[in-house]
Design a protein around this motif. Structure first.
Motif, PDB file in Angstrom:
ATOM      1  N   GLY A 189       0.787  -1.226   0.000  1.00 33.96           N
ATOM      2  CA  GLY A 189       0.000   0.000   0.000  1.00 33.96           C
ATOM      3  C   GLY A 189       0.815   1.270   0.000  1.00 33.96           C
ATOM      4  O   GLY A 189       0.262   2.360   0.134  1.00 33.96           O
ATOM      5  N   GLY A 190       2.148   1.153  -0.165  1.00 37.82           N
ATOM      6  CA  GLY A 190       3.000   2.333  -0.159  1.00 37.82           C
ATOM      7  C   GLY A 190       3.835   2.387   1.104  1.00 37.82           C
ATOM      8  O   GLY A 190       3.797   1.478   1.941  1.00 37.82           O
ATOM      9  N   SER A 191       4.598   3.455   1.279  1.00 38.03           N
ATOM     10  CA  SER A 191       5.423   3.608   2.482  1.00 38.03           C
ATOM     11  C   SER A 191       4.542   3.530   3.726  1.00 38.03           C
ATOM     12  O   SER A 191       3.501   4.185   3.799  1.00 38.03           O
ATOM     13  CB  SER A 191       6.146   4.955   2.455  1.00 38.03           C
ATOM     14  N   GLY A 192       4.966   2.732   4.705  1.00 34.89           N
ATOM     15  CA  GLY A 192       4.152   2.560   5.904  1.00 34.89           C
ATOM     16  C   GLY A 192       3.117   1.471   5.785  1.00 34.89           C
ATOM     17  O   GLY A 192       2.372   1.212   6.728  1.00 34.89           O
ATOM     18  N   MET A 193       3.031   0.815   4.612  1.00 33.70           N
ATOM     19  CA  MET A 193       2.105  -0.311   4.398  1.00 33.70           C
ATOM     20  C   MET A 193       0.667   0.093   4.718  1.00 33.70           C
ATOM     21  O   MET A 193      -0.010  -0.537   5.532  1.00 33.70           O
ATOM     22  CB  MET A 193       2.516  -1.498   5.272  1.00 33.70           C
ATOM     23  N   VAL A 248      -6.190   2.363   4.572  1.00 35.34           N
ATOM     24  CA  VAL A 248      -7.140   2.920   3.602  1.00 35.34           C
ATOM     25  C   VAL A 248      -8.440   2.121   3.608  1.00 35.34           C
ATOM     26  O   VAL A 248      -9.535   2.693   3.573  1.00 35.34           O
ATOM     27  CB  VAL A 248      -6.504   2.927   2.195  1.00 35.34           C
ATOM     28  N   LEU A 249      -8.341   0.801   3.659  1.00 33.99           N
ATOM     29  CA  LEU A 249      -9.543  -0.051   3.690  1.00 33.99           C
ATOM     30  C   LEU A 249     -10.356   0.204   4.958  1.00 33.99           C
ATOM     31  O   LEU A 249     -11.592   0.256   4.918  1.00 33.99           O
ATOM     32  CB  LEU A 249      -9.134  -1.518   3.612  1.00 33.99           C
ATOM     33  N   TRP A 301       7.269  -1.580  -8.222  1.00 34.41           N
ATOM     34  CA  TRP A 301       6.712  -1.388  -6.888  1.00 34.41           C
ATOM     35  C   TRP A 301       5.219  -1.054  -6.926  1.00 34.41           C
ATOM     36  O   TRP A 301       4.533  -1.150  -5.907  1.00 34.41           O
ATOM     37  CB  TRP A 301       7.475  -0.298  -6.139  1.00 34.41           C
ATOM     38  N   THR A 302       4.699  -0.696  -8.088  1.00 33.85           N
ATOM     39  CA  THR A 302       3.266  -0.405  -8.220  1.00 33.85           C
ATOM     40  C   THR A 302       2.427  -1.663  -8.454  1.00 33.85           C
ATOM     41  O   THR A 302       1.208  -1.570  -8.563  1.00 33.85           O
ATOM     42  CB  THR A 302       3.027   0.575  -9.384  1.00 33.85           C
ATOM     43  N   THR A 303       3.060  -2.832  -8.542  1.00 39.13           N
ATOM     44  CA  THR A 303       2.314  -4.076  -8.737  1.00 39.13           C
ATOM     45  C   THR A 303       1.461  -4.354  -7.499  1.00 39.13           C
ATOM     46  O   THR A 303       1.951  -4.278  -6.372  1.00 39.13           O
ATOM     47  CB  THR A 303       3.280  -5.256  -8.967  1.00 39.13           C
ATOM     48  N   PRO A 304       0.172  -4.682  -7.658  1.00 41.50           N
ATOM     49  CA  PRO A 304      -0.716  -4.890  -6.504  1.00 41.50           C
ATOM     50  C   PRO A 304      -0.257  -6.022  -5.599  1.00 41.50           C
ATOM     51  O   PRO A 304       0.488  -6.921  -6.001  1.00 41.50           O
ATOM     52  CB  PRO A 304      -2.065  -5.210  -7.163  1.00 41.50           C
ATOM     53  N   ILE A 305      -0.728  -5.961  -4.364  1.00 43.34           N
ATOM     54  CA  ILE A 305      -0.418  -6.946  -3.338  1.00 43.34           C
ATOM     55  C   ILE A 305      -0.795  -8.354  -3.800  1.00 43.34           C
ATOM     56  O   ILE A 305      -1.697  -8.512  -4.620  1.00 43.34           O
ATOM     57  CB  ILE A 305      -1.157  -6.571  -2.022  1.00 43.34           C
ATOM     58  N   VAL A 306      -0.160  -9.347  -3.303  1.00 42.34           N
ATOM     59  CA  VAL A 306      -0.278 -10.781  -3.607  1.00 42.34           C
ATOM     60  C   VAL A 306       0.453 -11.105  -4.906  1.00 42.34           C
ATOM     61  O   VAL A 306       1.361 -11.937  -4.934  1.00 42.34           O
ATOM     62  CB  VAL A 306      -1.734 -11.278  -3.661  1.00 42.34           C
ATOM     63  N   ALA A 356      -8.487   7.605  -1.488  1.00 46.94           N
ATOM     64  CA  ALA A 356      -7.124   7.076  -1.501  1.00 46.94           C
ATOM     65  C   ALA A 356      -7.063   5.617  -1.941  1.00 46.94           C
ATOM     66  O   ALA A 356      -5.985   5.127  -2.279  1.00 46.94           O
ATOM     67  CB  ALA A 356      -6.509   7.206  -0.104  1.00 46.94           C
ATOM     68  N   LEU A 357      -8.210   4.914  -1.948  1.00 38.92           N
ATOM     69  CA  LEU A 357      -8.205   3.469  -2.214  1.00 38.92           C
ATOM     70  C   LEU A 357      -7.683   3.097  -3.600  1.00 38.92           C
ATOM     71  O   LEU A 357      -6.832   2.192  -3.714  1.00 38.92           O
ATOM     72  CB  LEU A 357      -9.603   2.899  -1.995  1.00 38.92           C
ATOM     73  N   PRO A 358      -8.153   3.744  -4.695  1.00 37.32           N
ATOM     74  CA  PRO A 358      -7.633   3.341  -6.020  1.00 37.32           C
ATOM     75  C   PRO A 358      -6.111   3.473  -6.128  1.00 37.32           C
ATOM     76  O   PRO A 358      -5.437   2.571  -6.639  1.00 37.32           O
ATOM     77  CB  PRO A 358      -8.346   4.300  -6.981  1.00 37.32           C
ATOM     78  N   ALA A 359      -5.570   4.589  -5.629  1.00 41.30           N
ATOM     79  CA  ALA A 359      -4.114   4.770  -5.669  1.00 41.30           C
ATOM     80  C   ALA A 359      -3.421   3.792  -4.731  1.00 41.30           C
ATOM     81  O   ALA A 359      -2.355   3.243  -5.044  1.00 41.30           O
ATOM     82  CB  ALA A 359      -3.762   6.209  -5.294  1.00 41.30           C
ATOM     83  N   GLY A 360      -4.032   3.538  -3.566  1.00 40.63           N
ATOM     84  CA  GLY A 360      -3.438   2.636  -2.588  1.00 40.63           C
ATOM     85  C   GLY A 360      -3.302   1.214  -3.092  1.00 40.63           C
ATOM     86  O   GLY A 360      -2.362   0.502  -2.709  1.00 40.63           O
ATOM     87  N   CYS A 361      -4.216   0.793  -3.952  1.00 44.58           N
ATOM     88  CA  CYS A 361      -4.124  -0.556  -4.527  1.00 44.58           C
ATOM     89  C   CYS A 361      -2.864  -0.713  -5.377  1.00 44.58           C
ATOM     90  O   CYS A 361      -2.400  -1.837  -5.604  1.00 44.58           O
ATOM     91  CB  CYS A 361      -5.362  -0.849  -5.372  1.00 44.58           C
ATOM     92  N   PHE A 362      -2.329   0.400  -5.864  1.00 42.63           N
ATOM     93  CA  PHE A 362      -1.100   0.368  -6.659  1.00 42.63           C
ATOM     94  C   PHE A 362       0.068   0.988  -5.889  1.00 42.63           C
ATOM     95  O   PHE A 362       1.032   1.463  -6.464  1.00 42.63           O
ATOM     96  CB  PHE A 362      -1.325   1.088  -7.990  1.00 42.63           C
ATOM     97  N   ASN A 363      -0.063   0.989  -4.543  1.00 42.60           N
ATOM     98  CA  ASN A 363       1.021   1.368  -3.626  1.00 42.60           C
ATOM     99  C   ASN A 363       1.431   2.832  -3.717  1.00 42.60           C
ATOM    100  O   ASN A 363       2.592   3.170  -3.464  1.00 42.60           O
ATOM    101  CB  ASN A 363       2.235   0.452  -3.854  1.00 42.60           C
TER     102      ASN A 363
END
Length: 443
Positions: free
Chosen positions: A297-301, A306-307, A383-388, A325-332
């Motif tokens: 989700g970016g610096s600070g995880m 956001v969720l 680094w913008t690749t989504p989680i998982v 912030a959620l759409p951007a947060g999905c891409f960190n």
């Protein structure tokens, strides 16, 4: 509390600003980014060639053929990353000094090659070994030569720029084509710079190391990478990143500009071992830092934050911040929540902001040390690749994605009490403001 924050903020911000404005670190950061599109291409081909269960899906023979066809792509990009770093340093240093950057890059590369041993030891299948001359060992163009490349490129670029600024150049008439004129202008600076590096090569032939590569690797690179790969140094880096961000400075850029040379060298060591099919040596790498910290989700995880804001908070303001912030947060990308919540200079949430990433780094580190999660392979994952997905690609395993979900849960547990307290306070403040507005309207 405010007085303590004010006293601590001033020197930290001053130190962070000095680091972020440091020309050497800026040049180094830009030089590493030069190789980014190339390493992404090499990473894609490496992932395809080593896709999990590929041999079972298409057969061992077909998998081996595919690996042989795609192998040169990663070798020509990722395995010679030092070459791109040298070119980048020569180019950007020359740009900064207002001299011709193309010649700066070319001279830096030539200087690096000049001090690189042009022979390698080849192991024979029948036993024994033979020294092969007139070749460049690809390991010296990658992980093993990273620090030599950086130091040599800065020195070569400085010598070229200095001699050019001194006007130790050959001036050609205006009628001469520009390309020819520039070549003659670079002639004397190039000769002087390369002469220095030739002298360095000759001197080191009479030392116990035999060449500057082995000297730098043994005296500088090996101790630094050993220190940088430790859990203690990694936690200190994470603490610095979080602390700088808390005061409004881009902690990731500032800390990365200092530690990237070490993390990239560790990454290249893992990549070399992965390509050779041997055991991966390093837990902490550039991908470890990016995929298992920034990749949540970016610096600070802050993806879990956001969720929580978007779906579990009652305050209309906090819900809006979370959903925006959620759409951007999905891409960190998490600047919207860092400055929108805000996290910057907000003492209410400083504890989870710093503690959650430290706990998660420990979890991932010990999981990899126990081999519950495979180590990062050295493959470059944006680094913008989504989680998982990012975790799976970085480790070439499903466990990499699962451990990211564990990290997400840890962040949620750490942050939830603080966010609920902030949520209740925000709701109460909003209700009080509405009450005051009604009283003012009645009056």
């Amino acid at each position: 509390m405010k007085n303590w924050f004010t006293q601590f903020q001033a020197p930290l911000m001053k130190f962070g600003e000095k680091l972020s404005r440091n020309k050497t670190l800026q040049i180094l950061r830009d030089a590493f980014m030069l190789a980014f599109p190339l390493t992404i291409f090499g990473s894609i081909t490496l992932i395809i060639a080593n896709f999990p269960f590929l041999a079972q899906i298409i057969g061992e023979s077909a998998a081996a053929s595919l690996n042989a066809m795609l192998g040169p792509a990663s070798t020509a990009t990722m395995s010679i990353a030092t070459v791109f770093t040298v070119l980048g340093i020569g180019y950007y240093f020359s740009c900064d000094r207002k001299v011709d950057p193309i010649f700066g890059a070319a001279i830096a590369l030539a200087a690096f090659v000049l001090v690189t041993p042009m022979e390698t030891v080849f192991e024979l299948e029948t036993g024994g070994s033979v020294v092969v001359g007139n070749v460049l060992d690809i390991n010296r163009l990658g992980a093993k030569g990273m620090f030599v490349g950086m130091i040599g490129a800065f020195l070569a670029s400085w010598l070229y720029s200095w001699t050019t600024k001194k006007n130790w150049t050959i001036k050609m008439p205006d009628t001469v084509p520009p390309a020819v004129s520039k070549s003659f202008s670079a002639l004397i600076p190039a000769c002087l710079t390369l002469s220095v590096f030739l002298l360095i090569r000759i001197i080191f032939q009479f030392t116990p190391w035999g060449n500057i590569h082995d000297f730098i690797y043994e005296i500088v690179q090996a101790p630094l990478t050993s220190l940088g790969s430790s859990l203690g140094a990694t936690l200190l880096a994470i603490f610095a990143i979080q602390g700088l961000w808390f005061f409004g400075l881009h902690g990731q850029i500032i800390v990365n500009s200092v530690l990237d040379p070490i993390w990239n060298a560790l990454t290249l060591e893992n990549l070399t071992a992965f390509q050779a099919g041997t055991e991966l040596p390093n837990i902490v790498t550039k991908q470890f830092i990016e995929i298992f910290t920034v990749g949540i989700g970016g610096s600070g995880m802050t993806l879990a934050v956001v969720l929580t804001l978007a779906f579990l908070c009652k305050s209309r303001t906090m819900k809006q911040v979370g959903r925006l912030a959620l759409p951007a947060g999905c891409f960190n990308v998490n600047e919207p929540v860092i400055f929108g919540l805000p996290i910057v200079l907000n003492p209410t949430i400083v504890v989870p902001w710093i503690i959650a990433p430290i706990i998660n780094v420990c979890i991932v580190y010990f999981s990899m040390a126990a081999r519950l999660v495979p180590l990062t392979t050295g493959v470059t994952v944006p680094w913008t690749t989504p989680i998982v997905l990012s975790g799976m690609l970085a480790t070439n395993s499903w466990q990499g994605g699962v451990i990211q979900l564990v990290e997400l849960a840890v962040v949620f547990v750490c942050w939830f009490p603080f966010l609920k307290a902030l949520d209740r306070q925000t709701v109460a403040d909003y209700a009080e403001e509405e009450s005051d507005d009604e009283l003012f309207a009645e009056a």
